[in-house]
Design a protein around this motif. Structure first.
Motif, PDB file in Angstrom:
ATOM      1  N   ARG A   1       9.489   6.598  35.667  1.00 58.17           N
ATOM      2  CA  ARG A   1       8.879   6.338  34.367  1.00 58.17           C
ATOM      3  C   ARG A   1       9.950   5.852  33.409  1.00 58.17           C
ATOM      4  NH1 ARG A   1       5.210  11.222  32.314  1.00 58.17           N
ATOM      5  NH2 ARG A   1       4.682   9.579  30.818  1.00 58.17           N
ATOM      6  N   GLY A   2       9.519   5.081  32.419  1.00 57.80           N
ATOM      7  CA  GLY A   2      10.463   4.558  31.443  1.00 57.80           C
ATOM      8  C   GLY A   2      10.409   3.042  31.406  1.00 57.80           C
ATOM      9  N   PRO A   3      11.407   2.393  30.776  1.00 53.34           N
ATOM     10  CA  PRO A   3      11.445   0.930  30.728  1.00 53.34           C
ATOM     11  C   PRO A   3      11.484   0.351  32.142  1.00 53.34           C
ATOM     12  CG  PRO A   3      13.108   1.899  29.291  1.00 53.34           C
ATOM     13  CD  PRO A   3      12.574   3.008  30.113  1.00 53.34           C
ATOM     14  N   LEU A   4      10.870  -0.814  32.316  1.00 55.00           N
ATOM     15  CA  LEU A   4      10.823  -1.427  33.641  1.00 55.00           C
ATOM     16  C   LEU A   4      12.191  -1.969  34.036  1.00 55.00           C
ATOM     17  CD1 LEU A   4       9.134  -2.300  36.099  1.00 55.00           C
ATOM     18  CD2 LEU A   4       8.771  -4.495  34.932  1.00 55.00           C
ATOM     19  N   LEU A   5      12.608  -1.632  35.242  1.00 61.75           N
ATOM     20  CA  LEU A   5      13.805  -2.186  35.876  1.00 61.75           C
ATOM     21  C   LEU A   5      13.372  -2.815  37.192  1.00 61.75           C
ATOM     22  CD1 LEU A   5      16.811  -2.645  36.453  1.00 61.75           C
ATOM     23  CD2 LEU A   5      16.944  -0.255  37.224  1.00 61.75           C
ATOM     24  N   LEU A   6      13.459  -4.129  37.274  1.00 60.18           N
ATOM     25  CA  LEU A   6      13.106  -4.854  38.493  1.00 60.18           C
ATOM     26  C   LEU A   6      14.360  -5.082  39.321  1.00 60.18           C
ATOM     27  CD1 LEU A   6      11.024  -6.411  40.227  1.00 60.18           C
ATOM     28  CD2 LEU A   6      11.637  -8.454  38.888  1.00 60.18           C
ATOM     29  N   LEU A   7      14.333  -4.634  40.581  1.00 63.46           N
ATOM     30  CA  LEU A   7      15.443  -4.814  41.513  1.00 63.46           C
ATOM     31  C   LEU A   7      15.083  -5.929  42.484  1.00 63.46           C
ATOM     32  CD1 LEU A   7      16.153  -1.035  42.310  1.00 63.46           C
ATOM     33  CD2 LEU A   7      17.164  -2.451  40.504  1.00 63.46           C
ATOM     34  N   VAL A   8      15.866  -7.000  42.471  1.00 63.74           N
ATOM     35  CA  VAL A   8      15.579  -8.182  43.289  1.00 63.74           C
ATOM     36  C   VAL A   8      16.520  -8.185  44.493  1.00 63.74           C
ATOM     37  CG1 VAL A   8      15.312 -10.681  43.291  1.00 63.74           C
ATOM     38  CG2 VAL A   8      14.977  -9.405  41.159  1.00 63.74           C
ATOM     39  N   PRO A   9      15.980  -7.989  45.705  1.00 66.15           N
ATOM     40  CA  PRO A   9      16.849  -7.867  46.884  1.00 66.15           C
ATOM     41  C   PRO A   9      17.389  -9.202  47.358  1.00 66.15           C
ATOM     42  CG  PRO A   9      14.560  -7.722  47.543  1.00 66.15           C
ATOM     43  CD  PRO A   9      14.563  -7.811  46.038  1.00 66.15           C
ATOM     44  N   GLY A  10      18.506  -9.132  48.074  1.00 66.15           N
ATOM     45  CA  GLY A  10      19.104 -10.324  48.656  1.00 66.15           C
ATOM     46  C   GLY A  10      19.205 -10.207  50.156  1.00 66.15           C
ATOM     47  N   GLY A  11      19.816 -11.219  50.753  1.00 64.23           N
ATOM     48  CA  GLY A  11      20.002 -11.207  52.204  1.00 64.23           C
ATOM     49  C   GLY A  11      18.683 -11.219  52.932  1.00 64.23           C
ATOM     50  N   SER A  12      18.639 -10.594  54.089  1.00 65.21           N
ATOM     51  CA  SER A  12      17.409 -10.530  54.875  1.00 65.21           C
ATOM     52  C   SER A  12      16.699  -9.205  54.671  1.00 65.21           C
ATOM     53  CB  SER A  12      17.715 -10.743  56.365  1.00 65.21           C
ATOM     54  OG  SER A  12      18.571  -9.724  56.849  1.00 65.21           O
ATOM     55  N   GLY A  13      17.053  -8.517  53.587  1.00 71.49           N
ATOM     56  CA  GLY A  13      16.434  -7.228  53.304  1.00 71.49           C
ATOM     57  C   GLY A  13      15.262  -7.361  52.365  1.00 71.49           C
ATOM     58  N   GLY A  14      14.745  -6.245  51.939  1.00 74.94           N
ATOM     59  CA  GLY A  14      13.634  -6.213  51.013  1.00 74.94           C
ATOM     60  C   GLY A  14      13.723  -4.968  50.168  1.00 74.94           C
ATOM     61  N   ALA A  15      12.565  -4.418  49.837  1.00 76.01           N
ATOM     62  CA  ALA A  15      12.521  -3.229  48.996  1.00 76.01           C
ATOM     63  C   ALA A  15      13.356  -2.096  49.570  1.00 76.01           C
ATOM     64  CB  ALA A  15      11.069  -2.778  48.813  1.00 76.01           C
ATOM     65  N   ALA A  16      13.398  -1.979  50.907  1.00 80.56           N
ATOM     66  CA  ALA A  16      14.129  -0.871  51.542  1.00 80.56           C
ATOM     67  C   ALA A  16      15.619  -0.918  51.279  1.00 80.56           C
ATOM     68  CB  ALA A  16      13.867  -0.875  53.051  1.00 80.56           C
ATOM     69  N   SER A  17      16.143  -2.082  50.910  1.00 74.19           N
ATOM     70  CA  SER A  17      17.579  -2.165  50.657  1.00 74.19           C
ATOM     71  C   SER A  17      17.990  -1.379  49.422  1.00 74.19           C
ATOM     72  CB  SER A  17      18.017  -3.629  50.523  1.00 74.19           C
ATOM     73  OG  SER A  17      17.400  -4.251  49.419  1.00 74.19           O
ATOM     74  N   PHE A  18      17.019  -0.978  48.592  1.00 72.26           N
ATOM     75  CA  PHE A  18      17.315  -0.195  47.393  1.00 72.26           C
ATOM     76  C   PHE A  18      16.985   1.284  47.571  1.00 72.26           C
ATOM     77  CE2 PHE A  18      16.574  -4.496  45.612  1.00 72.26           C
ATOM     78  CZ  PHE A  18      17.806  -4.682  45.011  1.00 72.26           C
ATOM     79  N   ASP A  19      16.684   1.716  48.791  1.00 69.87           N
ATOM     80  CA  ASP A  19      16.319   3.114  49.014  1.00 69.87           C
ATOM     81  C   ASP A  19      17.412   4.075  48.564  1.00 69.87           C
ATOM     82  OD1 ASP A  19      13.858   2.476  50.001  1.00 69.87           O
ATOM     83  OD2 ASP A  19      14.335   2.837  52.112  1.00 69.87           O
ATOM     84  N   GLY A  20      18.676   3.662  48.670  1.00 68.19           N
ATOM     85  CA  GLY A  20      19.777   4.552  48.321  1.00 68.19           C
ATOM     86  C   GLY A  20      19.970   4.767  46.831  1.00 68.19           C
ATOM     87  N   VAL A  21      19.369   3.895  45.999  1.00 68.78           N
ATOM     88  CA  VAL A  21      19.583   3.996  44.548  1.00 68.78           C
ATOM     89  C   VAL A  21      18.298   4.129  43.747  1.00 68.78           C
ATOM     90  CG1 VAL A  21      21.733   2.671  44.680  1.00 68.78           C
ATOM     91  CG2 VAL A  21      19.582   1.472  44.199  1.00 68.78           C
ATOM     92  N   ALA A  22      17.155   3.799  44.343  1.00 69.89           N
ATOM     93  CA  ALA A  22      15.908   3.708  43.574  1.00 69.89           C
ATOM     94  C   ALA A  22      15.504   5.044  42.968  1.00 69.89           C
ATOM     95  CB  ALA A  22      14.788   3.155  44.447  1.00 69.89           C
ATOM     96  N   ASP A  23      15.577   6.129  43.753  1.00 67.76           N
ATOM     97  CA  ASP A  23      15.185   7.429  43.215  1.00 67.76           C
ATOM     98  C   ASP A  23      16.094   7.859  42.071  1.00 67.76           C
ATOM     99  OD1 ASP A  23      12.977   7.791  44.777  1.00 67.76           O
ATOM    100  OD2 ASP A  23      13.952   9.072  46.249  1.00 67.76           O
ATOM    101  N   ASP A  24      17.380   7.618  42.229  1.00 68.50           N
ATOM    102  CA  ASP A  24      18.340   7.959  41.180  1.00 68.50           C
ATOM    103  C   ASP A  24      17.999   7.220  39.892  1.00 68.50           C
ATOM    104  OD1 ASP A  24      20.536   8.711  39.722  1.00 68.50           O
ATOM    105  OD2 ASP A  24      22.018   8.047  41.165  1.00 68.50           O
ATOM    106  N   LEU A  25      17.752   5.922  40.000  1.00 67.62           N
ATOM    107  CA  LEU A  25      17.454   5.112  38.829  1.00 67.62           C
ATOM    108  C   LEU A  25      16.089   5.457  38.237  1.00 67.62           C
ATOM    109  CD1 LEU A  25      18.734   1.716  40.242  1.00 67.62           C
ATOM    110  CD2 LEU A  25      19.818   3.047  38.426  1.00 67.62           C
ATOM    111  N   ALA A  26      15.171   5.955  39.078  1.00 65.47           N
ATOM    112  CA  ALA A  26      13.823   6.270  38.617  1.00 65.47           C
ATOM    113  C   ALA A  26      13.785   7.464  37.676  1.00 65.47           C
ATOM    114  CB  ALA A  26      12.913   6.524  39.813  1.00 65.47           C
TER     115      ALA A  26
END
Length: 296
Positions: free
Chosen positions: A23-48
């Motif tokens: 919850r809070g202001p929207l932060l959009l994470l745009v993945p690179g390489g051949s990854g996708g949403a899963a590439s942010f699994d290590g940081v998404a909960d922390d940032l959330a």
């Protein structure tokens, strides 16, 4: 790990898979390489804990399908995908954006063309090699990678590409390329370094991203690394742009455009932990640095 809310969004020629948590202001994470949403699994909960964090699979990768599987790709279309997600999740307010590698290229284009929708962009090692004085060297690298892919297949092409990314300060690709593995995927799947233990799940993600590699090498790499940004437009919105590089990747090819643009635009280059794949190898420290960069 908190299970995100998932959804799909229609775009021109594609159906995008996205995930939202927090919850809070929207932060959009745009993945690179051949990854996708899963590439942010290590940081998404922390940032959330502080933001509404949105992640997604870029068109043509993982769960984001193309209407025409053979369709060519372009940076503008991928930037428009990011814009559609912003418009869906934060229609009335500009959003914070983070992009990594090829995702940072799409995010930079989004800022340049639709600045009113971006409150602040942190672009981590966008390989915008066309801005470099030695751009012809890197065009030759891309041509070799494509020729190798056509004539010898995926793994030799990835070896050629990985060697070119490591070449420093305009040097051409080394004669002896490293042995290709899942870990040669740039942006979200790290090449193991001596003394660095990958966090849980990284090896599994590396295996999953292998399925996206042919599409990435054949269509994303040439279209994105051949893209020339509008530097004048970026200069006009440079107060909203943070350019970043990895502490361990100084001088490597993906690092150099960020450093070059930071100098040209009169910005400080922010250093993140790790190298090009610091998002995966140093997730805790990476999230801390990203929070600081977003706050300005």
């Amino acid at each position: 790990m908190t299970a995100p809310t998932t959804g799909t969004l229609r775009a021109d020629g594609a159906t995008l898979h996205y995930e939202v948590r927090g919850r809070g202001p929207l932060l959009l994470l745009v993945p690179g390489g051949s990854g996708g949403a899963a590439s942010f699994d290590g940081v998404a909960d922390d940032l959330a804990a502080e933001y509404t964090v949105a992640t997604y699979d870029p068109r043509g990768m993982s769960r984001s399908t193309l209407d025409d599987p053979g369709a060519g790709q372009c940076v503008a279309e991928h930037a428009d995908d990011a814009l559609r997600i912003l418009d869906l999740l934060s229609p009335a307010q500009p959003a914070l954006v983070f992009g990594s590698s090829s995702g940072a290229i799409a995010a930079v284009h989004l800022l340049a063309t639709r600045p009113e929708r971006v409150r602040r962009l942190v672009a981590h090692e966008p390989p915008l090699v066309e801005v470099l004085p030695d751009a012809p060297v890197h065009r030759a690298l891309l041509a070799r990678v494509q020729e190798t892919f056509r004539t010898r297949g995926l793994m030799p092409a990835m070896a050629e590409f990985a060697a070119g990314l490591k070449a420093e300060d305009g040097e051409d690709t080394p004669a002896a390329a490293p042995a290709p593995t899942a870990a040669t995927t740039p942006a979200d799947t790290p090449a193991p370094r001596a003394g660095v233990e990958l966090p849980p799940g990284a090896a599994a993600r590396a295996e999953r991203t292998m399925a996206n590699l042919p599409y990435f090498v054949e269509r994303i790499v040439p279209a994105f690394m051949g893209h020339a940004p509008d530097v004048d437009r970026l200069a006009a919105v440079s107060d909203r742009l943070v350019l970043a590089g990895g502490r361990d990747s100084r001088g490597e090819l993906p690092y150099r455009p960020a450093a070059f643009l930071a100098e040209r635009l009169g910005l400080d280059l922010v250093h993140f932990p790790g190298g090009h794949t610091g998002l995966t190898t140093h997730p805790g420290e990476f999230a801390v640095t990203l929070r600081e960069a977003l706050r300005g």
